[in-house]
Design a protein around this motif. Structure first.
Motif, PDB file in Angstrom:
ATOM      1  N   THR B  63       0.887  -1.200  -0.099  1.00 31.16           N
ATOM      2  CA  THR B  63      -0.061  -0.036  -0.027  1.00 31.16           C
ATOM      3  C   THR B  63       0.898   1.219   0.161  1.00 31.16           C
ATOM      4  O   THR B  63       0.622   2.349  -0.519  1.00 31.16           O
ATOM      5  N   THR B  66       4.407   2.127  -5.275  1.00 29.90           N
ATOM      6  CA  THR B  66       4.789   3.045  -6.569  1.00 29.90           C
ATOM      7  C   THR B  66       3.387   3.404  -7.170  1.00 29.90           C
ATOM      8  O   THR B  66       3.498   4.583  -7.435  1.00 29.90           O
ATOM      9  N   ASP B  67       2.539   2.503  -7.171  1.00 32.08           N
ATOM     10  CA  ASP B  67       1.102   3.202  -7.746  1.00 32.08           C
ATOM     11  C   ASP B  67       0.544   4.226  -6.919  1.00 32.08           C
ATOM     12  O   ASP B  67       0.096   5.309  -7.627  1.00 32.08           O
ATOM     13  N   GLU B  68       0.568   3.977  -5.711  1.00 29.98           N
ATOM     14  CA  GLU B  68       0.226   5.064  -4.887  1.00 29.98           C
ATOM     15  C   GLU B  68       1.028   6.032  -4.729  1.00 29.98           C
ATOM     16  O   GLU B  68       0.317   7.302  -4.681  1.00 29.98           O
ATOM     17  N   VAL B  70       2.843   7.514  -7.137  1.00 31.28           N
ATOM     18  CA  VAL B  70       2.561   8.069  -8.436  1.00 31.28           C
ATOM     19  C   VAL B  70       1.225   8.903  -8.519  1.00 31.28           C
ATOM     20  O   VAL B  70       0.887  10.106  -8.959  1.00 31.28           O
ATOM     21  N   GLY B  71       0.349   8.339  -8.064  1.00 33.08           N
ATOM     22  CA  GLY B  71      -0.984   8.732  -7.966  1.00 33.08           C
ATOM     23  C   GLY B  71      -1.223   9.827  -7.088  1.00 33.08           C
ATOM     24  O   GLY B  71      -1.739  10.932  -7.560  1.00 33.08           O
ATOM     25  N   GLU B 101      10.939   3.177 -11.443  1.00 34.76           N
ATOM     26  CA  GLU B 101       9.392   3.353 -12.238  1.00 34.76           C
ATOM     27  C   GLU B 101       9.110   4.536 -11.754  1.00 34.76           C
ATOM     28  O   GLU B 101       8.327   5.236 -12.656  1.00 34.76           O
ATOM     29  N   VAL B 102       9.156   4.927 -10.551  1.00 37.76           N
ATOM     30  CA  VAL B 102       8.451   6.526  -9.918  1.00 37.76           C
ATOM     31  C   VAL B 102       8.879   7.695 -11.208  1.00 37.76           C
ATOM     32  O   VAL B 102       8.223   8.240 -11.481  1.00 37.76           O
ATOM     33  N   ARG B 105       7.569   7.227 -14.517  1.00 33.71           N
ATOM     34  CA  ARG B 105       6.022   7.667 -14.499  1.00 33.71           C
ATOM     35  C   ARG B 105       5.684   9.115 -14.086  1.00 33.71           C
ATOM     36  O   ARG B 105       4.676   9.458 -14.380  1.00 33.71           O
ATOM     37  N   SER B 106       6.456   9.637 -13.253  1.00 32.45           N
ATOM     38  CA  SER B 106       6.005  10.660 -12.846  1.00 32.45           C
ATOM     39  C   SER B 106       7.095  11.981 -12.950  1.00 32.45           C
ATOM     40  O   SER B 106       6.801  13.231 -12.794  1.00 32.45           O
TER      41      SER B 106
END
Lengths: 100, 305
Positions: B63, B66-68, B70-71, B101-102, B105-106
Motif C-alpha cells: 500500500t 509505486t502506484d500509490e 505516482v497517483g 519506475e516512479v 512515470r512521474s
C-alpha cells in the motif's frame, strides 16, 4: 554490540552479476548491509543477514537481485493456517508491534 | 482513537518551491515522528494512503507503493507546487517503491532517506547522504523493551481461558475438595505466568544472549530457567507429586518456546524463509510437549496431586 542474526543459509536471495548495472540503489535500500560495492557493481557480502524484505529486488532496474519477499512473522503464519484474517502488519491499531 | 492522517500534501514551516518533499505513511505516529525530526525546517510532506499503517508494514503489503506514490503526486498537484523534481522517501518504504519506475512515470527522482527520522537533519546537512549506520535497522534493548507489553497482552488474553478450563477440568478429574483446589489453582497460575514471563518478557529482552538461533530455542531455555523457579515457588506452597513436577518441567519451556516464536514478527532480523524453517521443527515439538504436559498434569491429579 554484535548484530543479531537468524538462521544461516535459508534466504531466497540471489544475485546475477551479469544483469547488475552498478546503479547502487540496492546499497541504499538494504537495511541489513547484505550487499557491498565490488568492481563497479555489487556483491552479496552477508547473505545470512538478509530478512527478505524485497527492497533491493523492487529497486533493481536490471533485475539482477531476486528474492521471494515476505514477513518473518510466526503469528501471521499461524493465523493464516487457522484461517484467521487478522495478522501482524494487517490490523490498524497494533502496527507498532512490527517496527516503525 | 484515530491513528490516521488524511492522505495528501502538507506543509511544515514556510515551505516554498525549493523546499524538500518528504513522503510518509498515513499512520499518525509516522507523520508525527517526521514532523518532530524537522524542527526549524520548511518542507512539504506527501502522505500516502496506507490505511493508517506504518511505512515498513505498508511497504511490505504494497500500500506504500509505486502506484500509490505516482497517483498521489498527480492528485496533489505536487509538480505545480515545487520547482524541483525530487522526493525524499524513508528507506524502510523501499520494499514497496520502485524508484526507477516512479521516475519514469512521474518525472520525480526518489532519494531514499535514513531508516530513522531522527537522522534526517544530518542527512539533509550532508547533501542527502546517509551513512552506513543510518541505513541499518538495529534492534536495541530499549526497542525490545517497548515491545514487551504488546507480547504480554495477547499472551495473558490467551492464558486466562486456559487457566479457567484447567480449573474446571481439575474438578472433573479428581472431584471437589477446597484445599486441593487452591493448590491446583496455584500450580496452574504459576506455570502459566512463568511461561509468559519466559516467552514474552525474558526472551525479547535477553534475545542476543540466549543460546540458539531459533526464537523457540531461546524461549525454551528461558522457559527451563523459569520452570525451575516455578517449581521452587510452588514446592514451598503446595505439596505436589512427581507427575506434577514433570508436567511443569515439560509444559513451561514448551509454552515459553511458542510465545518466543511469536516474537519473530516484532523483531527486525527474521526472514519469511527462516520463520518457515523454525515453525517446521518447533511447532510440532511445542504442541507435542504441551500435550504431554497436560497428560502428566491429569495423571498427577488422578494420583491425588
Amino acid at each position: 554490540m554484535r548484530p543479531l542474526l537468524y538462521f544461516s543459509d535459508v534466504v531466497t536471495l540471489t544475485f546475477d552479476a551479469d544483469k547488475c548495472t552498478g546503479c547502487g540503489m540496492c546499497l541504499a535500500v538494504c537495511p541489513r548491509e547484505v550487499l557491498r560495492p565490488s568492481n563497479g557493481k555489487v556483491e552479496v557480502a552477508w547473505r545470512d543477514a538478509c530478512i527478505e524484505c524485497g527492497a533491493c529486488r523492487r529497486n533493481c532496474p536490471g533485475g539482477a537481485l531476486k528474492v521471494k519477499p515476505g514477513v518473518g512473522c510466526a503469528s501471521a503464519m499461524i493465523d493464516k493456517m487457522l484461517g484467521r484474517k487478522k495478522a501482524c502488519c494487517v490490523d490498524d491499531d497494533s502496527s507498532p508491534s512490527c517496527g516503525q | 482513537m484515530r491513528y490516521r492522517v488524511d492522505p495528501g500534501l502538507y506543509t511544515i514551516g514556510d515551505a516554498g518551491p525549493d523546499s524538500p518533499v518528504f513522503v510518509t505513511a498515513s499512520y499518525k505516529m509516522s507523520f508525527d515522528l517526521l514532523r518532530k525530526a524537522l524542527p526549524g525546517i520548511s518542507a512539504w510532506v506527501l502522505v500516502l494512503d496506507t490505511q493508517g499503517i506504518n511505512v515498513w508494514c505498508a511497504a511490505g503489503k504494497g500500500t506504500f507503493g509505486t502506484d500509490e506514490l505516482v497517483g498521489r503526486i498527480q492528485s496533489s498537484g505536487l509538480a505545480d507546487v515545487v520547482s524541483h523534481r525530487r522526493l525524499i522517501v524513508p528507506q524502510l518504504g523501499a520494499p514497496g517503491i520502485a524508484a526507477h519506475e516512479v521516475r519514469k512515470r512521474s518525472g520525480f527522482q526518489v532519494v531514499y532517506g535514513p531508516v530513522r527520522a531522527d537522522d534526517l537533519p544530518a542527512f539533509l546537512k550532508d547533501g542527502l547522504k546517509a551513512t552506513g549506520r543510518m541505513r541499518t535497522k538495529h534492534f536495541s534493548f530499549m526497542e525490545r523493551l517497548a515491545l514487551v507489553p504488546m507480547e504480554i497482552v495477547p499472551a495473558v488474553k490467551g492464558a486466562l481461558p486456559v487457566a479457567a478450563a484447567l480449573f474446571v477440568l481439575s474438578f472433573f478429574v479428581s472431584g471437589f475438595s477446597a484445599p486441593r483446589a487452591l493448590g491446583r489453582t496455584i500450580v496452574v497460575l504459576v506455570s502459566l505466568s512463568a511461561s509468559i514471563i519466559a516467552g514474552a518478557v525474558l526472551t525479547p529482552l535477553l534475545l542476543p544472549w540466549l543460546p540458539g538461533r531459533a526464537f523457540s530455542t531461546k524461549g525454551f531455555y528461558a522457559g527451563l530457567l523459569l520452570a525451575v523457579c516455578a517449581l521452587l515457588l510452588t514446592g514451598t506452597l503446595y505439596h505436589s507429586n512427581m507427575a506434577m513436577v514433570l508436567a511443569q518441567l515439560v509444559s513451561i519451556p514448551a509454552l515459553a518456546a511458542y510465545l518466543a516464536m511469536n516474537f519473530t514478527g516484532a523483531s527486525t532480523f527474521t526472514s519469511l524463509s527462516g520463520v518457515q524453517k523454525e515453525m517446521r521443527f518447533a511447532l510440532p515439538l511445542e504442541i507435542g510437549a504441551t500435550a504431554a504436559g497436560l497428560a502428566l498434569w491429569i495423571a498427577a491429579l488422578l494420583m491425588g496431586g
